[in-house]
Design a protein around this motif. Sequence first.
Motif, PDB file in Angstrom:
ATOM      1  N   SER A   7       0.788  -1.241   0.000  1.00  0.00           N
ATOM      2  CA  SER A   7       0.000   0.000   0.000  1.00  0.00           C
ATOM      3  C   SER A   7       0.815   1.283   0.000  1.00  0.00           C
ATOM      4  O   SER A   7       0.267   2.358  -0.214  1.00  0.00           O
ATOM      5  N   SER A   8       2.127   1.227   0.253  1.00  0.00           N
ATOM      6  CA  SER A   8       2.925   2.453   0.174  1.00  0.00           C
ATOM      7  C   SER A   8       4.357   2.128  -0.250  1.00  0.00           C
ATOM      8  O   SER A   8       4.844   1.017  -0.032  1.00  0.00           O
ATOM      9  N   TRP A   9       4.982   3.113  -0.864  1.00  0.00           N
ATOM     10  CA  TRP A   9       6.303   2.929  -1.474  1.00  0.00           C
ATOM     11  C   TRP A   9       7.233   4.084  -1.108  1.00  0.00           C
ATOM     12  O   TRP A   9       7.664   4.853  -1.977  1.00  0.00           O
ATOM     13  N   PRO A  10       7.600   4.243   0.168  1.00  0.00           N
ATOM     14  CA  PRO A  10       8.432   5.381   0.578  1.00  0.00           C
ATOM     15  C   PRO A  10       9.814   5.395  -0.079  1.00  0.00           C
ATOM     16  O   PRO A  10      10.398   6.460  -0.273  1.00  0.00           O
ATOM     17  N   HIS A  11      10.330   4.232  -0.468  1.00  0.00           N
ATOM     18  CA  HIS A  11      11.669   4.168  -1.065  1.00  0.00           C
ATOM     19  C   HIS A  11      11.722   4.746  -2.481  1.00  0.00           C
ATOM     20  O   HIS A  11      12.806   4.896  -3.041  1.00  0.00           O
ATOM     21  N   LEU A  12      10.563   5.110  -3.051  1.00  0.00           N
ATOM     22  CA  LEU A  12      10.551   5.647  -4.419  1.00  0.00           C
ATOM     23  C   LEU A  12      10.685   7.164  -4.484  1.00  0.00           C
ATOM     24  O   LEU A  12      10.738   7.727  -5.573  1.00  0.00           O
ATOM     25  N   VAL A  13      10.764   7.839  -3.339  1.00  0.00           N
ATOM     26  CA  VAL A  13      10.972   9.296  -3.351  1.00  0.00           C
ATOM     27  C   VAL A  13      12.318   9.581  -4.023  1.00  0.00           C
ATOM     28  O   VAL A  13      13.327   8.950  -3.714  1.00  0.00           O
ATOM     29  N   GLY A  14      12.311  10.499  -5.000  1.00  0.00           N
ATOM     30  CA  GLY A  14      13.534  10.855  -5.722  1.00  0.00           C
ATOM     31  C   GLY A  14      13.727  10.101  -7.026  1.00  0.00           C
ATOM     32  O   GLY A  14      14.602  10.425  -7.810  1.00  0.00           O
ATOM     33  N   VAL A  15      12.896   9.078  -7.254  1.00  0.00           N
ATOM     34  CA  VAL A  15      12.971   8.272  -8.473  1.00  0.00           C
ATOM     35  C   VAL A  15      12.119   8.944  -9.553  1.00  0.00           C
ATOM     36  O   VAL A  15      11.204   9.708  -9.245  1.00  0.00           O
ATOM     37  N   GLY A  16      12.384   8.670 -10.813  1.00  0.00           N
ATOM     38  CA  GLY A  16      11.557   9.186 -11.902  1.00  0.00           C
ATOM     39  C   GLY A  16      10.138   8.641 -11.814  1.00  0.00           C
ATOM     40  O   GLY A  16       9.930   7.481 -11.437  1.00  0.00           O
ATOM     41  N   GLY A  17       9.157   9.463 -12.150  1.00  0.00           N
ATOM     42  CA  GLY A  17       7.755   9.075 -12.038  1.00  0.00           C
ATOM     43  C   GLY A  17       7.390   7.834 -12.826  1.00  0.00           C
ATOM     44  O   GLY A  17       6.671   6.970 -12.333  1.00  0.00           O
ATOM     45  N   SER A  18       7.892   7.713 -14.070  1.00  0.00           N
ATOM     46  CA  SER A  18       7.525   6.552 -14.885  1.00  0.00           C
ATOM     47  C   SER A  18       8.151   5.272 -14.346  1.00  0.00           C
ATOM     48  O   SER A  18       7.546   4.198 -14.419  1.00  0.00           O
ATOM     49  N   VAL A  19       9.349   5.366 -13.773  1.00  0.00           N
ATOM     50  CA  VAL A  19       9.990   4.211 -13.136  1.00  0.00           C
ATOM     51  C   VAL A  19       9.168   3.793 -11.918  1.00  0.00           C
ATOM     52  O   VAL A  19       8.878   2.610 -11.716  1.00  0.00           O
ATOM     53  N   ALA A  20       8.764   4.787 -11.106  1.00  0.00           N
ATOM     54  CA  ALA A  20       7.953   4.499  -9.918  1.00  0.00           C
ATOM     55  C   ALA A  20       6.640   3.825 -10.306  1.00  0.00           C
ATOM     56  O   ALA A  20       6.212   2.855  -9.678  1.00  0.00           O
ATOM     57  N   LYS A  21       5.991   4.313 -11.371  1.00  0.00           N
ATOM     58  CA  LYS A  21       4.719   3.737 -11.839  1.00  0.00           C
ATOM     59  C   LYS A  21       4.892   2.256 -12.181  1.00  0.00           C
ATOM     60  O   LYS A  21       4.096   1.411 -11.776  1.00  0.00           O
ATOM     61  N   ALA A  22       5.952   1.934 -12.912  1.00  0.00           N
ATOM     62  CA  ALA A  22       6.203   0.542 -13.319  1.00  0.00           C
ATOM     63  C   ALA A  22       6.425  -0.357 -12.100  1.00  0.00           C
ATOM     64  O   ALA A  22       5.887  -1.465 -12.022  1.00  0.00           O
ATOM     65  N   ILE A  23       7.197   0.129 -11.123  1.00  0.00           N
ATOM     66  CA  ILE A  23       7.490  -0.650  -9.914  1.00  0.00           C
ATOM     67  C   ILE A  23       6.213  -0.881  -9.110  1.00  0.00           C
ATOM     68  O   ILE A  23       5.917  -2.001  -8.688  1.00  0.00           O
ATOM     69  N   ILE A  24       5.441   0.185  -8.909  1.00  0.00           N
ATOM     70  CA  ILE A  24       4.204   0.084  -8.112  1.00  0.00           C
ATOM     71  C   ILE A  24       3.232  -0.900  -8.755  1.00  0.00           C
ATOM     72  O   ILE A  24       2.695  -1.790  -8.086  1.00  0.00           O
ATOM     73  N   GLU A  25       3.010  -0.775 -10.051  1.00  0.00           N
ATOM     74  CA  GLU A  25       2.038  -1.640 -10.724  1.00  0.00           C
ATOM     75  C   GLU A  25       2.520  -3.084 -10.802  1.00  0.00           C
ATOM     76  O   GLU A  25       1.714  -4.010 -10.823  1.00  0.00           O
TER      77      GLU A  25
END
Length: 68
Positions: A7-25
């Motif tokens: 439900s949350s991904w605090p380690h993605l702060v500072g990462v590119g948005g599209s990279v974060a989207k791929a990881i979350i999904e």
Amino acid sequence: SSCPGKSSWPHLVGVGGSVAKAIIERQNPNVKAVILEEGTPVTKDFRCNRVRIWVNKRGLVVSPPRIG
């Protein structure tokens, strides 16, 4: 939260948005991640199938993405 999966991904702060989207999904197939620039007006409803990814003008994640 009572939503299924991660439900949350605090380690993605500072990462590119599209990279974060791929990881979350990939980590929670129940959600659709949406990339939004800081300050974009959004609805206040809570949804288990949505993760908002807030990015700055450079496209980097500025706050921990979480379900809602």
